[in-house]
Design an enzyme around this catalytic site. Structure first.
Site, PDB file in Angstrom:
ATOM      1  N   GLY B  50       0.871  -1.162   0.000  1.00  0.00           N
ATOM      2  CA  GLY B  50       0.000   0.000   0.000  1.00  0.00           C
ATOM      3  C   GLY B  50       0.907   1.210   0.000  1.00  0.00           C
ATOM      4  N   CYS B  51       0.332   2.367  -0.220  1.00  0.00           N
ATOM      5  CA  CYS B  51       1.157   3.570  -0.250  1.00  0.00           C
ATOM      6  C   CYS B  51       1.575   3.937   1.180  1.00  0.00           C
ATOM      7  CB  CYS B  51       0.365   4.690  -0.888  1.00  0.00           C
ATOM      8  SG  CYS B  51       1.354   6.057  -1.457  1.00  0.00           S
ATOM      9  N   GLN B  52       0.704   3.624   2.146  1.00  0.00           N
ATOM     10  CA  GLN B  52       0.917   4.043   3.534  1.00  0.00           C
ATOM     11  C   GLN B  52       1.510   2.935   4.387  1.00  0.00           C
ATOM     12  OE1 GLN B  52       0.097   6.990   5.073  1.00  0.00           O
ATOM     13  NE2 GLN B  52      -0.958   8.043   3.427  1.00  0.00           N
TER      14      GLN B  52
END
Lengths: 403, 142
Positions: B50-52
């Site tokens: 995920g990006c986070q």
């Protein structure tokens, strides 16, 4: 300025919003600033009274829209102290402005040429240059940084092969203000051009492109209290005249036949298609708004916020600041030992506090520090010392839940 | 218990919390208690980026039932993972393929299963179902 904050906040209706049942504390200004009512009204006023397509019709409305659009261009010129409004190109954003220059350079670069960027760049000032280098055969070189998040600038990074240097004025992830004046002077000594990405500088202090002697300077409307979808590319006349056009279409031509097209003079050469008139007019109003408050007042007040936040957050056990440069804009990136930035961000959101978490589109910086990301609080002119206190309490509360 | 029964039980548990802090403290506790994934499965092959935050997921079939293990670098993400695993573990591929994850909305954690959060959880649910589909196909072929 401090005593005017209440009246400044009055002009931003969104600041009265409740988030998760708590009053909003908006500390994500480096991603985008909120809009004062006068900017929103200027856009509505334009559509309600003056809209038509520009540079085309002989009819009165088209004249009126053209005049407003060109007045916006003049306002941007004055804001940056450019020599001529011909040197101001409206783009759809800062990324678009950088791509305009990079795609032009792609056609000018040759194998053996070098493009110099820095370790502190946002992906939007890395990827366009990587693409230009891949397609032209030029090579990409990087200005290194140190553990404080400062650039380790040295003129020896330049050579006669360096064709362009692209650096941000202020780092979006760490807030570092880069020594661009020195970089520009050194680059010019080897006849390299310089593009400065000013997306994170223009919201905080005044910029004079002639004093800096930057060849290109870019910024974004929505980060200076203006609308989204509008940005600016400043370029010195000789550079813009030399650079091939980015996109083809209406408004950017002089004559078109099927065998050959000649291009319009600058700035229109780089403004293919119907431009974002409402965006330019909104940006004009936003720049007026900033001037009315006073850029110097904004800079010194935001600096107070930064110092205060720095001191107060330092008291939190286990806090680690990422980016501790001497010279910084009001951006604070940090981690709490034992807590993932995402978790801190989720809990702060539950308390109504909006921060950015993650890699901030600067993965090379995160790789340097060997971290997955940071929590970033970035301040704008409407933030208050009480909001800093709320942030500090919020981070302490999150830490007590997570660690 | 069926998946639906387990999910109702989770909803009931979360119903006790009227304060967001209690709810998140519970979720963080679940995240901390999530059984460790075998280190051999914490590889690039099992990662869901995920990006986070990122998630590692592994699944095994035992007596026609699926058993998942997972991990994440973020503890709140791990808490949500623990709820998903609890509701899908020891179930048949068919039951998992038919199951919904709406209970996450009903306990007020909808945002965590939203693509805008970019925490890897949306892809993780897809991947859990994909494992179920793969095991089902494998069974039919043997």
């Amino acid at each position: 300025m401090e005593r005017h904050i209440a009246s400044i906040r009055e002009q931003f209706p969104i600041l009265k919003t409740q988030v998760n049942g708590k009053p909003l504390v908006y500390l994500d200004n480096a991603a985008s600033t909120q809009k004062p009512t006068r900017v929103v009204n200027a856009i509505a006023q334009y559509y309600n009274t003056s809209h038509s397509n520009v540079h085309r019709g002989v009819h009165s409305l088209s004249q009126k829209a053209t005049q407003l659009f060109e007045e916006a261009r003049e306002a941007v010129r004055a804001h940056l102290n450019a020599a001529s409004s011909d040197e101001i190109i409206f783009t759809k954003g800062c990324t678009d402005a950088i791509n305009t220059v990079a795609s032009g350079y792609e056609r000018l670069l040759k194998k053996g040429d070098e493009v110099l960027i820095s370790h502190l760049e946002h992906h939007s000032n890395i990827v366009p240059w990587q693409m230009a280098c891949e397609r032209s055969g030029a090579s990409l070189k990087i200005i290194p940084m140190n553990h404080k998040g400062e650039l380790e600038w040295s003129a020896s990074l330049l050579s006669s092969r360096t064709k362009i240097v692209a650096v941000n004025h202020v780092s979006n992830a760490l807030g570092t203000i880069n020594p661009i004046q020195q970089i520009i002077a050194d680059a010019h000594a080897v006849s390299a051009a310089v593009l400065i990405d000013g997306a994170q500088a223009t919201p905080h202090f005044s910029v004079d492109v002639q004093t800096l002697d930057a060849d290109f300077y870019t910024f974004s409307g929505h980060k200076v209290y203006g609308p989204t979808g509008i940005g600016v590319l400043y370029g010195k006349r000789s550079f813009l005249e030399m650079l091939p056009p980015y996109q083809g279409g209406g408004d950017m031509i002089k004559t078109v036949t099927f065998s050959k097209t000649t291009y319009a003079p600058i700035p229109f050469k780089f403004e293919a298609g119907t431009p974002n008139m409402a965006g330019a007019i909104g940006l004009h109003e936003a720049l007026n708004f900033m001037s009315d408050i006073g850029l110097e007042n904004i800079a010194s007040y935001e600096n107070q916020l930064l110092q205060y936040a720095n001191e107060e957050l330092s008291r939190i056990p286990g806090i680690r600041f990422i980016g501790t440069a001497e010279n910084k804009a009001s951006v604070l990136s940090f981690l709490v030992e034992g807590a993932h930035p995402y978790d801190v961000g989720v809990l702060l959101d539950q308390m109504g506090i909006a921060v950015r978490t993650g890699h901030h589109c600067t993965q090379p910086i995160m790789d340097y520090f060997e971290i997955p990301g940071t929590v970033r609080a970035s301040f704008g002119m409407y933030n208050t010392m009480e909001e800093v206190d709320q942030l500090v309490r919020g981070v302490m509360r999150s830490a007590s839940m997570l660690v | 218990m069926t998946i639906q029964e387990i999910q109702s039980e989770i909803e009931e548990e979360f119903g006790f919390f009227d304060d967001w802090m209690d709810k998140y403290e519970h979720l963080i506790g679940l995240g901390k208690d999530l059984p460790l994934i075998d280190p051999q499965f914490k590889t690039e092959e099992h990662i869901i980026k995920g990006c986070q935050s990122q998630v590692w997921l592994h699944a095994e079939l035992e007596d026609g039932k699926l058993f998942y293990t997972a991990d994440s670098d973020a503890i709140i993400t791990k808490g949500v993972i623990s709820l998903l695993i609890r509701s899908f573990n020891a179930q048949t591929p068919d039951a998992i393929l038919e199951a919904s994850t709406d209970f996450i909305d009903r306990i007020g954690l909808k945002d965590h299963l939203s693509p805008t959060r970019a925490n890897g959880l949306v892809s993780m649910v897809k991947q859990m179902k994909f494992y179920a589909l793969a095991f089902k196909a494998q069974k039919q072929n043997t």
